[in-house]
Design an enzyme around this catalytic site. Structure first.
Site, PDB file in Angstrom:
ATOM      1  N   LYS A 111     -81.604 143.070  58.472  1.00 45.18           N
ATOM      2  CA  LYS A 111     -80.692 142.289  59.313  1.00 45.18           C
ATOM      3  C   LYS A 111     -80.184 143.109  60.502  1.00 45.18           C
ATOM      4  O   LYS A 111     -80.012 142.573  61.593  1.00 45.18           O
ATOM      5  CB  LYS A 111     -79.512 141.767  58.494  1.00 45.18           C
ATOM      6  CG  LYS A 111     -79.962 140.678  57.548  1.00 45.18           C
ATOM      7  CD  LYS A 111     -78.795 139.931  56.988  1.00 45.18           C
ATOM      8  CE  LYS A 111     -79.296 138.951  55.980  1.00 45.18           C
ATOM      9  NZ  LYS A 111     -79.282 137.602  56.283  1.00 45.18           N
ATOM     10  N   LYS A 194     -90.182 136.046  53.551  1.00 45.48           N
ATOM     11  CA  LYS A 194     -89.332 135.138  52.770  1.00 45.48           C
ATOM     12  C   LYS A 194     -89.019 133.848  53.545  1.00 45.48           C
ATOM     13  O   LYS A 194     -88.805 133.904  54.755  1.00 45.48           O
ATOM     14  CB  LYS A 194     -88.019 135.879  52.482  1.00 45.48           C
ATOM     15  CG  LYS A 194     -87.103 135.212  51.502  1.00 45.48           C
ATOM     16  CD  LYS A 194     -85.798 136.004  51.376  1.00 45.48           C
ATOM     17  CE  LYS A 194     -84.651 135.196  51.897  1.00 45.48           C
ATOM     18  NZ  LYS A 194     -83.396 135.838  52.099  1.00 45.48           N
ATOM     19  N   LYS A 197     -83.247 130.648  55.713  1.00 48.50           N
ATOM     20  CA  LYS A 197     -82.533 129.569  56.382  1.00 48.50           C
ATOM     21  C   LYS A 197     -82.212 129.899  57.839  1.00 48.50           C
ATOM     22  O   LYS A 197     -81.926 129.010  58.618  1.00 48.50           O
ATOM     23  CB  LYS A 197     -81.295 129.131  55.596  1.00 48.50           C
ATOM     24  CG  LYS A 197     -80.220 130.145  55.321  1.00 48.50           C
ATOM     25  CD  LYS A 197     -79.005 129.401  54.760  1.00 48.50           C
ATOM     26  CE  LYS A 197     -78.467 129.939  53.465  1.00 48.50           C
ATOM     27  NZ  LYS A 197     -77.845 131.271  53.543  1.00 48.50           N
TER      28      LYS A 197
HETATM   29  N1  AQP Z   1     -86.976 132.256  49.868  1.00 50.26           N
HETATM   30  C1  AQP Z   1     -86.208 132.386  48.797  1.00 50.26           C
HETATM   31  N2  AQP Z   1     -86.764 132.403  47.557  1.00 50.26           N
HETATM   32  C2  AQP Z   1     -85.983 132.536  46.447  1.00 50.26           C
HETATM   33  N3  AQP Z   1     -84.628 132.654  46.516  1.00 50.26           N
HETATM   34  C3  AQP Z   1     -84.050 132.643  47.733  1.00 50.26           C
HETATM   35  N4  AQP Z   1     -82.773 132.745  48.134  1.00 50.26           N
HETATM   36  C4  AQP Z   1     -82.717 132.666  49.475  1.00 50.26           C
HETATM   37  N5  AQP Z   1     -83.939 132.508  49.979  1.00 50.26           N
HETATM   38  C5  AQP Z   1     -84.807 132.496  48.923  1.00 50.26           C
HETATM   39  C6  AQP Z   1     -81.628 132.907  47.241  1.00 50.26           C
HETATM   40  O1  AQP Z   1     -80.629 131.993  47.620  1.00 50.26           O
HETATM   41  C7  AQP Z   1     -79.351 132.557  47.362  1.00 50.26           C
HETATM   42  C8  AQP Z   1     -78.451 132.436  48.538  1.00 50.26           C
HETATM   43  O2  AQP Z   1     -78.978 133.127  49.609  1.00 50.26           O
HETATM   44  P1  AQP Z   1     -78.020 133.653  50.772  1.00 50.26           P
HETATM   45  O3  AQP Z   1     -77.125 132.599  51.212  1.00 50.26           O
HETATM   46  O4  AQP Z   1     -77.386 134.926  50.357  1.00 50.26           O
HETATM   47  O5  AQP Z   1     -78.943 134.020  51.931  1.00 50.26           O
HETATM   48  P2  AQP Z   1     -80.382 133.560  52.319  1.00 50.26           P
HETATM   49  O6  AQP Z   1     -80.547 132.094  52.144  1.00 50.26           O
HETATM   50  O7  AQP Z   1     -81.293 134.480  51.588  1.00 50.26           O
HETATM   51  O8  AQP Z   1     -80.399 133.789  53.848  1.00 50.26           O
HETATM   52  P3  AQP Z   1     -80.565 135.148  54.575  1.00 50.26           P
HETATM   53  O9  AQP Z   1     -81.965 135.603  54.545  1.00 50.26           O
HETATM   54  O10 AQP Z   1     -79.625 136.166  54.031  1.00 50.26           O
HETATM   55  O11 AQP Z   1     -80.238 134.746  55.999  1.00 50.26           O
HETATM   56  P4  AQP Z   1     -78.878 134.190  56.483  1.00 50.26           P
HETATM   57  O12 AQP Z   1     -77.812 135.159  56.122  1.00 50.26           O
HETATM   58  O13 AQP Z   1     -79.034 134.121  57.917  1.00 50.26           O
HETATM   59  O14 AQP Z   1     -78.675 132.879  55.829  1.00 50.26           O
HETATM   60  C9  AQP Z   1     -79.598 134.003  46.938  1.00 50.26           C
HETATM   61  O15 AQP Z   1     -79.544 134.082  45.534  1.00 50.26           O
HETATM   62  C10 AQP Z   1     -80.979 134.267  47.437  1.00 50.26           C
HETATM   63  O16 AQP Z   1     -81.615 135.257  46.685  1.00 50.26           O
END
Ligand code: AQP
Length: 329
Positions: A111, A194, A197
C-alpha cells in the site's frame, strides 16, 4: 461460548473476494461463536478517503452484512470509531511493538508503494497494531479472515504473548481461521493479483452489487490459458485455478470434486457454470440489500452493537491500564 471477531474496511464496494474470504465465513460461524463483526472505519482512513463516500460506504457495508445473513441476535455488529477503546488499546500496544516488526508487514509495503507521491500516513504503518487491538480487546478466540490478513493475526499473537510475559496473563492468544478454498480470490483479468475493492479497473473484480449480467460478462471474459483442461495448478494455470476456487467454495465442495465434475467440459462451459453459480449466490443477497439499505434498521443495529461492545472494551482497557500502572494510584 468462544468468541469470534472480524471486520471489513468501508473503502469501496465489496467484492466476491470479501464475500468468500470473510463474510461467508462469518455467516457460517455465527452459530458456533459469540461473534463481534465491526465496520473498520478507523482502518479505512489509513489511506485517503472522501468524507461523503466514506459515510455512504459505512451504511452499505452494514446493509451487506445483514443481506448476507448475519443475524443481529447472534452478532454484535458495530462501528469501530464509535468505540474509543480500540484506539486507546492501540496506543498501549504501539508502545510495545518494534519498528522491525512493522517493517516486515507485506500489506504495508504494497500500500505504501501506491502512496509514494501523496505521502505515507503513519497510521498505515501502525495499522497492524490497531488490528491487534480490535482482536485483543474482546478476548477473541478466533479471527476469520482472507489469506492477506494472516500476517496481521500473527503479529497480534506475538504482541499478546509479549504483553502477557511482561505483565502477567492479560490477553487471550487468538487463532486465525482461513477458508480452505478461496482464501485469496484473484482478479479475473490478472489472476496473479488479489481481487481488490480498490483496484483501478473493475474489469477483473466482481462487485457484490454488480448487475447480474455484468457479473456474467466479467466471468466469461476471465483470463485463462491456451490449454483446455480444467485442472487446479496455480503456478501454470492461475486463471482456471481461480475459477475452480470460486466454484468449489460457493458450492461447498473440494477442488478435486470440481475437477471431476468438469473433466469433460471445455472452458466456455465451465465459465458458464461459474457465472451461473456466482449469480445464484449473489442475486438473493442483492435483493435483500435493496430492501435493507433504505430502512431504519441500520441505525438500530449499530446502536444495539455499540451498546454491547463499549462496556466490554472499557473493562478490558481498564484492566490493561492497571497492569501497566496507568492512571491514578
Ligand atoms: N480477494 C480476496 N480473497 C479472499 N479474501 C479477501 N478479503 C479481501 N479480499 C479478498 C478479505 O476480506 C476481509 C476484509 O478486507 P479489508 O476490508 O481489510 O480489505 P480488502 O477488501 O482486502 O481491501 P484492500 O486490499 O485492503 O484495499 P482497500 O483498503 O483499498 O479496501 C479481510 O478478511 C480480507 O482478507
Amino acid at each position: 461460548m468462544k468468541k469470534l471477531i472480524s471486520g471489513i474496511k468501508p473503502t469501496g464496494q465489496l467484492t466476491l473476494g470479501n464475500y468468500i474470504g470473510a463474510i461467508k465465513q462469518f455467516v457460517k460461524l455465527q452459530n458456533e461463536y459469540e461473534s463481534f463483526i465491526f465496520v473498520a472505519d478507523l482502518h479505512a482512513i489509513t489511506t485517503p478517503q472522501n468524507k461523503k463516500q466514506l459515510q455512504k460506504l459505512i451504511k452499505e457495508l452494514v446493509a451487506l452484512y445483514l443481506a448476507c445473513g448475519l443475524d443481529s441476535s447472534k452478532n454484535t455488529i458495530y462501528l469501530q470509531s464509535e468505540n474509543p477503546y480500540h484506539a486507546h488499546l492501540s496506543w498501549v500496544l504501539n508502545c510495545h511493538t518494534y519498528l522491525g516488526e512493522l517493517n516486515r508487514m507485506t500489506q504495508f509495503k504494497d500500500k505504501a508503494a501506491k502512496l509514494k507521491k501523496e505521502g505515507i500516513p503513519a497510521g498505515l504503518y501502525t495499522y497492524p497494531v490497531l488490528m491487534a487491538s480490535d482482536i485483543l480487546l474482546y478476548d477473541a478466540d478466533v479471527v476469520p479472515v482472507g489469506d492477506d490478513q494472516k500476517q496481521h493475526v500473527e503479529i497480534t499473537r506475538r504482541l499478546a504473548e509479549r504483553f502477557n510475559n511482561k505483565y502477567g496473563s492479560t490477553f487471550k492468544i487468538p487463532d486465525v481461521i482461513i477458508t480452505s478454498t478461496g482464501a485469496r480470490i484473484k482478479d479475473l483479468q490478472d489472476p496473479t493479483k488479489k481481487m481488490d475493492k480498490s483496484s483501478v479497473s473493475d474489469k477483473g473484480v466482481i462487485l457484490m452489487l454488480d448487475p447480474i449480467e455484468s457479473i456474467k460478462q466479467k466471468i466469461r471474459r476471465a483470463v485463462t490459458d491456451n490449454d483446455s483442461i480444467i485442472k487446479f495448478d496455480e503456478k501454470n494455470k492461475p486463471g482456471i485455478s481461480n475459477l475452480i476456487n470460486i466454484y468449489a467454495n460457493l458450492k461447498d465442495i473440494s477442488i478435486k470434486e470440481t475437477e471431476e465434475e468438469f473433466k469433460k467440459a471445455n472452458y466456455g462451459d465451465f465459465k458458464e457454470a461459474v457465472a451461473n453459480l456466482v449469480t445464484e449466490v449473489l442475486k438473493p443477497i442483492q435483493d435483500k440489500y435493496h430492501q435493507i439499505i433504505n430502512s431504519n434498521i441500520i441505525d438500530d443495529i449499530l446502536n444495539q452493537g455499540i451498546e454491547k461492545a463499549l462496556p466490554l472494551a472499557k473493562a478490558k482497557c481498564e484492566y490493561v491500564s492497571k497492569k501497566i500502572g496507568l492512571g491514578r494510584p
